[in-house]
Motif scaffolding. Sequence first.
Motif, mmCIF file in Angstrom:
data_model
loop_
_atom_site.group_PDB
_atom_site.id
_atom_site.type_symbol
_atom_site.label_atom_id
_atom_site.label_comp_id
_atom_site.label_asym_id
_atom_site.label_seq_id
_atom_site.Cartn_x
_atom_site.Cartn_y
_atom_site.Cartn_z
ATOM 1 N N SER A 1 -4.497 15.192 22.061
ATOM 2 C CA SER A 1 -4.604 14.068 21.066
ATOM 3 C C SER A 1 -5.161 14.655 19.911
ATOM 4 O O SER A 1 -6.257 15.208 19.960
ATOM 5 N N ARG A 2 -4.778 13.561 18.808
ATOM 6 C CA ARG A 2 -5.385 13.950 17.638
ATOM 7 C C ARG A 2 -6.925 13.489 17.677
ATOM 8 O O ARG A 2 -6.941 12.273 17.843
ATOM 9 N N SER B 1 6.071 23.205 28.388
ATOM 10 C CA SER B 1 4.833 22.327 27.981
ATOM 11 C C SER B 1 5.181 21.616 26.939
ATOM 12 O O SER B 1 4.737 20.512 26.651
ATOM 13 N N VAL B 2 5.878 22.125 25.994
ATOM 14 C CA VAL B 2 6.215 21.574 24.480
ATOM 15 C C VAL B 2 7.229 20.531 24.666
ATOM 16 O O VAL B 2 7.487 19.660 23.562
ATOM 17 N N VAL B 3 7.987 20.289 25.823
ATOM 18 C CA VAL B 3 8.774 19.340 25.865
ATOM 19 C C VAL B 3 8.254 17.838 25.771
ATOM 20 O O VAL B 3 7.266 17.791 26.835
ATOM 21 N N PRO B 4 8.497 16.899 25.124
ATOM 22 C CA PRO B 4 7.683 15.635 25.152
ATOM 23 C C PRO B 4 7.743 14.969 26.190
ATOM 24 O O PRO B 4 8.614 15.043 26.957
ATOM 25 N N PHE B 5 6.842 14.450 26.629
ATOM 26 C CA PHE B 5 6.430 13.405 27.514
ATOM 27 C C PHE B 5 6.238 14.320 28.956
ATOM 28 O O PHE B 5 5.329 13.930 29.589
ATOM 29 N N THR C 1 -5.656 17.003 26.553
ATOM 30 C CA THR C 1 -4.264 16.314 26.381
ATOM 31 C C THR C 1 -3.671 16.490 24.913
ATOM 32 O O THR C 1 -2.573 15.904 24.906
ATOM 33 N N GLY D 1 6.796 17.567 29.701
ATOM 34 C CA GLY D 1 6.763 18.936 29.371
ATOM 35 C C GLY D 1 5.640 19.536 30.375
ATOM 36 O O GLY D 1 5.724 20.625 31.215
ATOM 37 N N GLN D 2 4.329 18.877 29.916
ATOM 38 C CA GLN D 2 3.203 19.494 30.837
ATOM 39 C C GLN D 2 3.091 19.073 32.090
ATOM 40 O O GLN D 2 2.701 19.913 32.844
#
Length: 255
Positions: free
Chosen positions: A127-128, A44-48, A125, A50-51
Amino acid sequence: MQAQQLPTYRGWTWLKEGFALWRRSPALLTFLAFGYLLVLVLVSVVPFVGQPVASLMMPILSLGVLNGCRAVDNGRKVGPDILFSGFKGNVQALLAIGGLYLVASLLVLMLTTLIDGGILLKVMTGSRMDESATADPRITGALLLAIALSTPVMMAYWFAPILAGWWKLPPTKALFFSFYACLRNWRPFLAFGIALMVFGALIPGILLGVVGLISPSLAGMLSIPLPLIMIPVVFASFYINARDVFGLPPDVLAR
């Protein structure tokens, strides 16, 4: 294959029987439970991508954990590689189940934006967010709506991996029969949920609190092994309720 309607008290025993199953092979079941979680976290930590990929893999890895529980239940010796045994059969159906679960979960989050303007969606998701936004009172209503809408989604997913993996059902049928089985057994599942809260959270919390008053360092030490035991026991109890409701495929019963 038929979904049995179980009495309420069976839900109370699932956690106990899950603990008994874990005791028969604690090393393997602990590895499978934490291996499942670790693989999903790493993916899941793989960018774009992963999740979404992690969501697609969830049913496959879930089946691997349940295959391990089934092996222990039948007295068969297997290795840690059984975690990936879900990749060996009906993978397309399992991937489709993961995809449908992902779409349904995203739809639930999107519907909550009607209440909170998208705060919960951004939180879930990753997001900050501004701290004041997370304190918005609308998020409570969004959470309640998310729980209400996600409950039938979880019911449809609960047994779907084993129905696709063990009985080779297509994804839509697996999701439908899982939902039907959960609906038919809502009473034991309610009892199971209460048992999880009592024995998985309330009693350990009280125990650690009392020990902490006497010796904070001892309480800190005890807080480490509790999740190492509780998490695989909960995974094992998932197998127990699946076995109770649907039984096991004929090829397993014959062994």
